[in-house]
Design a protein around this motif. Sequence first.
Motif, PDB file in Angstrom:
ATOM      1  N   LEU A  72      34.739 -91.951  53.889  1.00 43.78           N
ATOM      2  CA  LEU A  72      33.283 -91.872  53.899  1.00 43.78           C
ATOM      3  C   LEU A  72      32.841 -92.593  55.163  1.00 43.78           C
ATOM      4  CD1 LEU A  72      30.915 -90.980  52.004  1.00 43.78           C
ATOM      5  CD2 LEU A  72      30.840 -93.339  51.232  1.00 43.78           C
ATOM      6  N   SER A  73      32.338 -91.838  56.135  1.00 42.38           N
ATOM      7  CA  SER A  73      32.046 -92.421  57.436  1.00 42.38           C
ATOM      8  C   SER A  73      30.564 -92.357  57.764  1.00 42.38           C
ATOM      9  CB  SER A  73      32.843 -91.704  58.528  1.00 42.38           C
ATOM     10  OG  SER A  73      32.559 -92.284  59.781  1.00 42.38           O
ATOM     11  N   LEU A  83      40.921 -91.356  61.240  1.00 42.20           N
ATOM     12  CA  LEU A  83      41.451 -90.077  60.769  1.00 42.20           C
ATOM     13  C   LEU A  83      42.913 -90.149  60.330  1.00 42.20           C
ATOM     14  CD1 LEU A  83      40.857 -87.041  60.378  1.00 42.20           C
ATOM     15  CD2 LEU A  83      41.539 -86.696  62.752  1.00 42.20           C
ATOM     16  N   SER A  84      43.710 -90.959  61.005  1.00 43.48           N
ATOM     17  CA  SER A  84      45.143 -91.051  60.669  1.00 43.48           C
ATOM     18  C   SER A  84      45.382 -91.616  59.264  1.00 43.48           C
ATOM     19  CB  SER A  84      45.890 -91.888  61.704  1.00 43.48           C
ATOM     20  OG  SER A  84      45.419 -93.233  61.686  1.00 43.48           O
ATOM     21  N   TYR A  85      44.348 -92.204  58.660  1.00 41.67           N
ATOM     22  CA  TYR A  85      44.488 -92.753  57.307  1.00 41.67           C
ATOM     23  C   TYR A  85      44.258 -91.693  56.227  1.00 41.67           C
ATOM     24  CZ  TYR A  85      45.021 -97.496  58.950  1.00 41.67           C
ATOM     25  OH  TYR A  85      45.514 -98.624  59.541  1.00 41.67           O
ATOM     26  N   LEU A  86      43.734 -90.536  56.613  1.00 39.91           N
ATOM     27  CA  LEU A  86      43.434 -89.484  55.651  1.00 39.91           C
ATOM     28  C   LEU A  86      44.712 -88.788  55.210  1.00 39.91           C
ATOM     29  CD1 LEU A  86      40.871 -88.089  54.404  1.00 39.91           C
ATOM     30  CD2 LEU A  86      41.148 -86.338  56.173  1.00 39.91           C
ATOM     31  N   ARG A  87      44.842 -88.569  53.917  1.00 38.14           N
ATOM     32  CA  ARG A  87      46.014 -87.827  53.422  1.00 38.14           C
ATOM     33  C   ARG A  87      45.864 -86.365  53.819  1.00 38.14           C
ATOM     34  NH1 ARG A  87      46.612 -89.392  47.971  1.00 38.14           N
ATOM     35  NH2 ARG A  87      48.515 -88.205  48.016  1.00 38.14           N
ATOM     36  N   GLU A  88      46.941 -85.613  53.723  1.00 34.58           N
ATOM     37  CA  GLU A  88      46.956 -84.239  54.200  1.00 34.58           C
ATOM     38  C   GLU A  88      45.849 -83.381  53.588  1.00 34.58           C
ATOM     39  OE1 GLU A  88      50.376 -81.023  54.276  1.00 34.58           O
ATOM     40  OE2 GLU A  88      51.025 -82.908  55.187  1.00 34.58           O
ATOM     41  N   ASP A  89      45.599 -83.512  52.303  1.00 35.57           N
ATOM     42  CA  ASP A  89      44.569 -82.697  51.641  1.00 35.57           C
ATOM     43  C   ASP A  89      43.291 -83.503  51.404  1.00 35.57           C
ATOM     44  OD1 ASP A  89      45.786 -84.405  49.864  1.00 35.57           O
ATOM     45  OD2 ASP A  89      45.817 -82.995  48.192  1.00 35.57           O
ATOM     46  N   GLY A  90      43.128 -84.583  52.157  1.00 30.86           N
ATOM     47  CA  GLY A  90      41.978 -85.471  51.977  1.00 30.86           C
ATOM     48  C   GLY A  90      40.681 -84.877  52.506  1.00 30.86           C
ATOM     49  N   GLN A  91      39.595 -85.561  52.183  1.00 34.82           N
ATOM     50  CA  GLN A  91      38.249 -85.102  52.522  1.00 34.82           C
ATOM     51  C   GLN A  91      37.511 -86.171  53.318  1.00 34.82           C
ATOM     52  OE1 GLN A  91      36.431 -82.054  51.479  1.00 34.82           O
ATOM     53  NE2 GLN A  91      35.143 -82.904  53.099  1.00 34.82           N
ATOM     54  N   ILE A  92      36.915 -85.755  54.442  1.00 37.05           N
ATOM     55  CA  ILE A  92      36.024 -86.646  55.188  1.00 37.05           C
ATOM     56  C   ILE A  92      34.593 -86.261  54.854  1.00 37.05           C
ATOM     57  CG2 ILE A  92      35.186 -87.321  57.474  1.00 37.05           C
ATOM     58  CD1 ILE A  92      37.972 -86.679  58.571  1.00 37.05           C
ATOM     59  N   ILE A  93      33.791 -87.252  54.532  1.00 32.85           N
ATOM     60  CA  ILE A  93      32.353 -87.054  54.375  1.00 32.85           C
ATOM     61  C   ILE A  93      31.735 -87.955  55.432  1.00 32.85           C
ATOM     62  CG2 ILE A  93      30.362 -87.302  52.848  1.00 32.85           C
ATOM     63  CD1 ILE A  93      32.467 -87.272  50.505  1.00 32.85           C
ATOM     64  N   LEU A  94      30.960 -87.366  56.343  1.00 32.54           N
ATOM     65  CA  LEU A  94      30.438 -88.202  57.417  1.00 32.54           C
ATOM     66  C   LEU A  94      28.984 -87.924  57.717  1.00 32.54           C
ATOM     67  CD1 LEU A  94      30.193 -86.439  60.274  1.00 32.54           C
ATOM     68  CD2 LEU A  94      32.635 -86.705  60.251  1.00 32.54           C
ATOM     69  N   SER A  95      28.329 -88.967  58.181  1.00 31.71           N
ATOM     70  CA  SER A  95      26.993 -88.818  58.730  1.00 31.71           C
ATOM     71  C   SER A  95      27.174 -88.266  60.132  1.00 31.71           C
ATOM     72  CB  SER A  95      26.280 -90.171  58.794  1.00 31.71           C
ATOM     73  OG  SER A  95      25.077 -90.040  59.506  1.00 31.71           O
ATOM     74  N   ASP A  96      26.413 -87.234  60.477  1.00 31.55           N
ATOM     75  CA  ASP A  96      26.577 -86.624  61.795  1.00 31.55           C
ATOM     76  C   ASP A  96      25.936 -87.451  62.917  1.00 31.55           C
ATOM     77  OD1 ASP A  96      23.869 -86.158  61.439  1.00 31.55           O
ATOM     78  OD2 ASP A  96      24.038 -83.979  61.372  1.00 31.55           O
ATOM     79  N   GLN A  97      25.632 -88.685  62.592  1.00 27.52           N
ATOM     80  CA  GLN A  97      25.007 -89.623  63.519  1.00 27.52           C
ATOM     81  C   GLN A  97      25.987 -90.083  64.613  1.00 27.52           C
ATOM     82  OE1 GLN A  97      23.456 -92.748  61.073  1.00 27.52           O
ATOM     83  NE2 GLN A  97      22.518 -93.842  62.750  1.00 27.52           N
ATOM     84  N   GLU A  98      25.466 -90.390  65.789  1.00 31.71           N
ATOM     85  CA  GLU A  98      26.265 -90.970  66.875  1.00 31.71           C
ATOM     86  C   GLU A  98      25.682 -92.328  67.228  1.00 31.71           C
ATOM     87  OE1 GLU A  98      26.482 -88.350  70.264  1.00 31.71           O
ATOM     88  OE2 GLU A  98      27.401 -86.748  69.087  1.00 31.71           O
ATOM     89  N   ILE A  99      26.504 -93.367  67.140  1.00 32.92           N
ATOM     90  CA  ILE A  99      26.096 -94.704  67.553  1.00 32.92           C
ATOM     91  C   ILE A  99      27.038 -95.120  68.678  1.00 32.92           C
ATOM     92  CG2 ILE A  99      25.865 -97.125  66.863  1.00 32.92           C
ATOM     93  CD1 ILE A  99      25.299 -96.108  64.001  1.00 32.92           C
ATOM     94  N   ASP A 100      26.471 -95.355  69.844  1.00 31.76           N
ATOM     95  CA  ASP A 100      27.300 -95.679  71.007  1.00 31.76           C
ATOM     96  C   ASP A 100      28.018 -97.011  70.828  1.00 31.76           C
ATOM     97  OD1 ASP A 100      26.505 -93.360  72.248  1.00 31.76           O
ATOM     98  OD2 ASP A 100      24.991 -94.322  73.509  1.00 31.76           O
ATOM     99  N   PRO A 101      29.370 -97.000  70.947  1.00 33.56           N
ATOM    100  CA  PRO A 101      30.102 -98.265  70.932  1.00 33.56           C
ATOM    101  C   PRO A 101      29.906 -98.992  72.267  1.00 33.56           C
ATOM    102  CG  PRO A 101      31.616 -96.447  71.270  1.00 33.56           C
ATOM    103  CD  PRO A 101      30.249 -95.836  71.056  1.00 33.56           C
ATOM    104  N   MET A 102      30.275-100.249  72.306  1.00 32.31           N
ATOM    105  CA  MET A 102      30.045-101.075  73.488  1.00 32.31           C
ATOM    106  C   MET A 102      30.542-100.443  74.793  1.00 32.31           C
ATOM    107  SD  MET A 102      28.139-103.446  74.185  1.00 32.31           S
ATOM    108  CE  MET A 102      27.450-104.068  72.710  1.00 32.31           C
ATOM    109  N   PRO A 103      31.758 -99.849  74.860  1.00 31.15           N
ATOM    110  CA  PRO A 103      32.195 -99.258  76.131  1.00 31.15           C
ATOM    111  C   PRO A 103      31.246 -98.154  76.625  1.00 31.15           C
ATOM    112  CG  PRO A 103      34.062 -99.498  74.662  1.00 31.15           C
ATOM    113  CD  PRO A 103      32.825 -99.824  73.854  1.00 31.15           C
ATOM    114  N   VAL A 104      30.619 -97.430  75.702  1.00 35.13           N
ATOM    115  CA  VAL A 104      29.656 -96.388  76.087  1.00 35.13           C
ATOM    116  C   VAL A 104      28.351 -97.036  76.537  1.00 35.13           C
ATOM    117  CG1 VAL A 104      28.310 -94.413  75.257  1.00 35.13           C
ATOM    118  CG2 VAL A 104      30.715 -94.654  74.574  1.00 35.13           C
ATOM    119  N   VAL A 105      27.916 -98.055  75.801  1.00 36.89           N
ATOM    120  CA  VAL A 105      26.681 -98.770  76.152  1.00 36.89           C
ATOM    121  C   VAL A 105      26.773 -99.361  77.555  1.00 36.89           C
ATOM    122  CG1 VAL A 105      25.235-100.775  75.571  1.00 36.89           C
ATOM    123  CG2 VAL A 105      26.079 -99.286  73.751  1.00 36.89           C
TER     124      VAL A 105
END
Length: 191
Positions: A72-73, A83-105
């Motif tokens: 749940l992101s 992503l590497s923590y997701l099992r093969e048949d796992g599900q991601i639910i995410l907010s389509d939001q973008e928050i710039d991390p420090m290197p981008v800022v």
Amino acid sequence: MTRNIMIVGVGGQGTLLASKMLGRLLMNVGYDVKVSEVHGMSQRGGSVVTYVRFGDKVASPLIDKGEADFILSFEKLEAARWLSYLREDGQIILSDQEIDPMPVVTGAAKYPENLIEKMKATGAKVDAVPALDLAKEAGSIKAVNIVLMGRLSHYFPEIPESEWIAALEAVVPAKFVEMNEKAFALGRQVG
């Protein structure tokens, strides 16, 4: 059987409240639950992750790579980061939001493009939710976490909606309950 949910986001987005609500919900419906609050730079807008494990008997609160049934992101880049923590048949639910991390800022990096498509290309099931827009509709941009909890509830049809609402009411301050219930409903209905 133990099931694993990772809640990932950026400091200040309400990941800990979401994990508290989820932990309470799962205990209320009879599961053994372990919640691990793994803080990143939560005070500075850094990456934050919480593990929620539940089942008949859960020994450890930690989730290893390839073990998460759900991620749940609260932000797209955080979903990609874990992503590497997701099992093969796992599900991601995410907010389509973008928050710039420090290197981008600071201009040292660019925010990656087409993250949802890239995650899907790995075979991951991605449920992208306009959570920020729905939170605004509910009355507060801070309700993104509860919108996402509403969307997560869609994947647990065996747990009555009333149980989700009871858990929400138990962890949210009384003066914000009505707005958060609206956010939950909007998240539950999306898609």
